[in-house]
Structure formats: C-alpha cells, structure tokens
Scaffold this motif. Structure first.
Motif, mmCIF file in Angstrom:
data_model
loop_
_atom_site.group_PDB
_atom_site.id
_atom_site.type_symbol
_atom_site.label_atom_id
_atom_site.label_comp_id
_atom_site.label_asym_id
_atom_site.label_seq_id
_atom_site.Cartn_x
_atom_site.Cartn_y
_atom_site.Cartn_z
ATOM 1 N N PRO A 170 7.282 0.888 54.852
ATOM 2 C CA PRO A 170 6.989 2.290 55.187
ATOM 3 C C PRO A 170 8.274 3.082 55.374
ATOM 4 O O PRO A 170 9.176 2.656 56.077
ATOM 5 C CB PRO A 170 6.217 2.177 56.500
ATOM 6 N N GLN A 171 8.321 4.220 54.725
ATOM 7 C CA GLN A 171 9.536 5.034 54.758
ATOM 8 C C GLN A 171 9.399 6.281 55.626
ATOM 9 O O GLN A 171 10.217 7.174 55.538
ATOM 10 C CB GLN A 171 9.912 5.441 53.331
ATOM 11 N N GLY A 172 8.323 6.367 56.411
ATOM 12 C CA GLY A 172 8.141 7.538 57.264
ATOM 13 C C GLY A 172 7.950 8.779 56.432
ATOM 14 O O GLY A 172 7.051 8.850 55.611
ATOM 15 N N GLU A 173 8.794 9.762 56.629
ATOM 16 C CA GLU A 173 8.692 11.032 55.915
ATOM 17 C C GLU A 173 9.061 10.886 54.432
ATOM 18 O O GLU A 173 8.708 11.711 53.621
ATOM 19 C CB GLU A 173 9.627 12.067 56.563
ATOM 20 N N ARG A 174 9.798 9.853 54.105
ATOM 21 C CA ARG A 174 10.294 9.670 52.741
ATOM 22 C C ARG A 174 9.345 8.771 51.947
ATOM 23 O O ARG A 174 9.058 7.658 52.321
ATOM 24 C CB ARG A 174 11.673 9.022 52.785
ATOM 25 N N GLY A 175 8.863 9.250 50.851
ATOM 26 C CA GLY A 175 8.084 8.421 49.951
ATOM 27 C C GLY A 175 6.628 8.287 50.337
ATOM 28 O O GLY A 175 6.180 8.776 51.363
ATOM 29 N N GLU A 176 5.903 7.606 49.471
ATOM 30 C CA GLU A 176 4.483 7.345 49.665
ATOM 31 C C GLU A 176 4.314 6.003 50.370
ATOM 32 O O GLU A 176 5.196 5.152 50.296
ATOM 33 C CB GLU A 176 3.786 7.354 48.306
ATOM 34 N N PRO A 177 3.179 5.780 51.022
ATOM 35 C CA PRO A 177 2.965 4.515 51.740
ATOM 36 C C PRO A 177 3.095 3.303 50.812
ATOM 37 O O PRO A 177 2.671 3.337 49.651
ATOM 38 C CB PRO A 177 1.545 4.652 52.278
ATOM 39 N N MET A 178 3.674 2.236 51.348
ATOM 40 C CA MET A 178 3.911 1.021 50.581
ATOM 41 C C MET A 178 2.642 0.508 49.918
ATOM 42 O O MET A 178 2.666 0.135 48.740
ATOM 43 C CB MET A 178 4.509 -0.066 51.485
ATOM 44 N N ASP A 179 1.525 0.489 50.652
ATOM 45 C CA ASP A 179 0.317 -0.073 50.049
ATOM 46 C C ASP A 179 -0.171 0.771 48.878
ATOM 47 O O ASP A 179 -0.620 0.229 47.869
ATOM 48 C CB ASP A 179 -0.778 -0.306 51.083
ATOM 49 N N GLU A 180 -0.058 2.091 48.953
ATOM 50 C CA GLU A 180 -0.473 2.932 47.827
ATOM 51 C C GLU A 180 0.376 2.646 46.588
ATOM 52 O O GLU A 180 -0.143 2.536 45.478
ATOM 53 C CB GLU A 180 -0.384 4.413 48.195
ATOM 54 N N VAL A 181 1.664 2.530 46.787
ATOM 55 C CA VAL A 181 2.568 2.294 45.659
ATOM 56 C C VAL A 181 2.335 0.913 45.054
ATOM 57 O O VAL A 181 2.168 0.769 43.836
ATOM 58 C CB VAL A 181 4.043 2.463 46.090
ATOM 59 N N LEU A 182 2.276 -0.116 45.881
ATOM 60 C CA LEU A 182 2.182 -1.473 45.338
ATOM 61 C C LEU A 182 0.785 -1.825 44.856
ATOM 62 O O LEU A 182 0.640 -2.633 43.927
ATOM 63 C CB LEU A 182 2.721 -2.484 46.342
ATOM 64 N N ILE A 183 -0.243 -1.240 45.415
ATOM 65 C CA ILE A 183 -1.589 -1.436 44.853
ATOM 66 C C ILE A 183 -1.650 -0.776 43.479
ATOM 67 O O ILE A 183 -2.222 -1.337 42.531
ATOM 68 C CB ILE A 183 -2.674 -0.923 45.812
ATOM 69 N N ALA A 184 -1.032 0.381 43.340
ATOM 70 C CA ALA A 184 -0.958 1.019 42.024
ATOM 71 C C ALA A 184 -0.184 0.141 41.045
ATOM 72 O O ALA A 184 -0.554 0.037 39.865
ATOM 73 C CB ALA A 184 -0.310 2.400 42.139
ATOM 74 N N ALA A 185 0.874 -0.522 41.505
ATOM 75 C CA ALA A 185 1.634 -1.434 40.638
ATOM 76 C C ALA A 185 0.762 -2.611 40.209
ATOM 77 O O ALA A 185 0.793 -3.024 39.041
ATOM 78 C CB ALA A 185 2.887 -1.928 41.354
ATOM 79 N N ALA A 186 -0.021 -3.161 41.136
ATOM 80 C CA ALA A 186 -0.922 -4.270 40.794
ATOM 81 C C ALA A 186 -1.944 -3.824 39.755
ATOM 82 O O ALA A 186 -2.258 -4.563 38.817
ATOM 83 C CB ALA A 186 -1.612 -4.797 42.050
ATOM 84 N N ASN A 187 -2.453 -2.618 39.914
ATOM 85 C CA ASN A 187 -3.459 -2.099 38.990
ATOM 86 C C ASN A 187 -2.855 -1.692 37.639
ATOM 87 O O ASN A 187 -3.562 -1.625 36.645
ATOM 88 C CB ASN A 187 -4.192 -0.911 39.612
#
Length: 183
Positions: A139-156
């Motif tokens: 989690p990057q706080g104010e910076r970037g999108e939530p880790m799970d959103e990014v990596l679930i998109a990568a899995a998909n």
C-alpha cells in the motif's frame, strides 16, 4: 521446494533477494539449497546483479532461477527496456534471465505497458528471457492504486507468470485476495 508460479521450476521455500556484500554470500546460499535469486537493476545501481553474476560462475545455471526487475516511466520504449535488460544480463554474466519483472507497479494502466510486453516478446524470441512478472511493494497511501487492485488485474491479464507482493500481518487481507486471484 514448490513450483514457482506458472514457470514449472521447483524452488526452495527460502530465496535470496537484495544487495549482497559479496558473491560468497550468494554462493553460500546456493550451497545450502537456495535456488531462487531475486535482483533488480536498481539494487545498488547494478551491484546486486554484478554480485549474482560473479557467484553464478561457480553454480550450475540450470539449477537456479534468476529474476531481475526494471522500474521505468510510462514513456519508456521497447528498445530502451531491451537495452537495459541486456545490460542486466551483462552484469549477471549470463545469456538469459528466468524472469523480468516490471518493478514496483502502482497502477493498473502500467500493466499494459506496450514497451514492456513488446520487449518481453522480443527477448523470449531471442532466448534471453523465459517469463514475465510484476512487483508491487504494498500500500502506497496517497500514491498509486491499492496493491490488491493492481495485482488482481495482473493475475487477470494473463501475460504475467509471476508476481512479488507484500504479504505480512499489515497486508494480509490484500495478500489473501491476490493469492486467490492467482489460483
């Protein structure tokens, strides 16, 4: 030992990543059964790749899995990625890497980076690369999108064979969601 992602490679439950003081540390790990070594161009400004390359001269290359990572802005081209990856291979003194990751991706859009995927296709065709991956360091706080959103998109997405993520008591729920998507 267990199978690493979709690679078919059996790796030790313990891996080595970071910037070693010298190549003897890596060789010691190899002698103790560790066969997954994670590095990045940015670790010590190439020093980690150099140390791994020095150590690999005394290892059976077919028995180890080497990952390196590149962090780059959106405007980076396929050619620039290929050039940087080839420099990484030179530092590691090897003709191929088992995996190349987009390093520390913090948004879903970056997962579709045309330059990266073009470079991966080219490097695979040239026999210099076997797998593509993505890393996100939590989690990057104010910076970037939530880790799970990014990596679930990568899995998909389907083009990534591996991912490196934060999985600990502070990011357990996110990690569980990501691992379920990968399965």
């Amino acid at each position: 030992y267990r199978t690493l992602g979709r690679t078919g490679f059996e790796i030790c439950d313990v891996s080595y990543g970071g910037i070693p003081e010298n190549s003897n540390v890596i060789r010691y790990c190899y002698d103790k059964g560790i066969n997954y070594f994670d590095t990045a161009e940015s670790y010590g400004n190439g020093a980690s790749e150099t140390r791994i390359g020095e150590a690999m001269q005394n290892m059976d290359r077919s028995k180890i899995f080497i990952t390196t990572k590149l962090h780059f802005p959106e405007e980076t081209t396929r050619e620039q990625i290929v050039d940087r990856f080839n420099s990484s291979l030179g530092r590691m003194q090897t003709s191929y890497a088992d995996a190349l990751y987009i390093h520390n991706v913090d948004n879903v859009a970056m997962l579709s980076h045309e330059g990266f995927h073009g470079a991966v296709d080219q490097l695979k065709a040239e026999g210099k690369l076997k797998h593509a991956g993505v890393s996100y360091h939590g989690p990057q706080g104010e910076r970037g999108e939530p880790m799970d959103e990014v990596l679930i998109a990568a899995a998909n997405d389907g083009r990534y064979d591996l991912m490196l993520l934060v999985y600990n008591h502070m990011a357990r729920e996110e990690g569980e969601r990501i691992l379920a998507a990968c399965k």
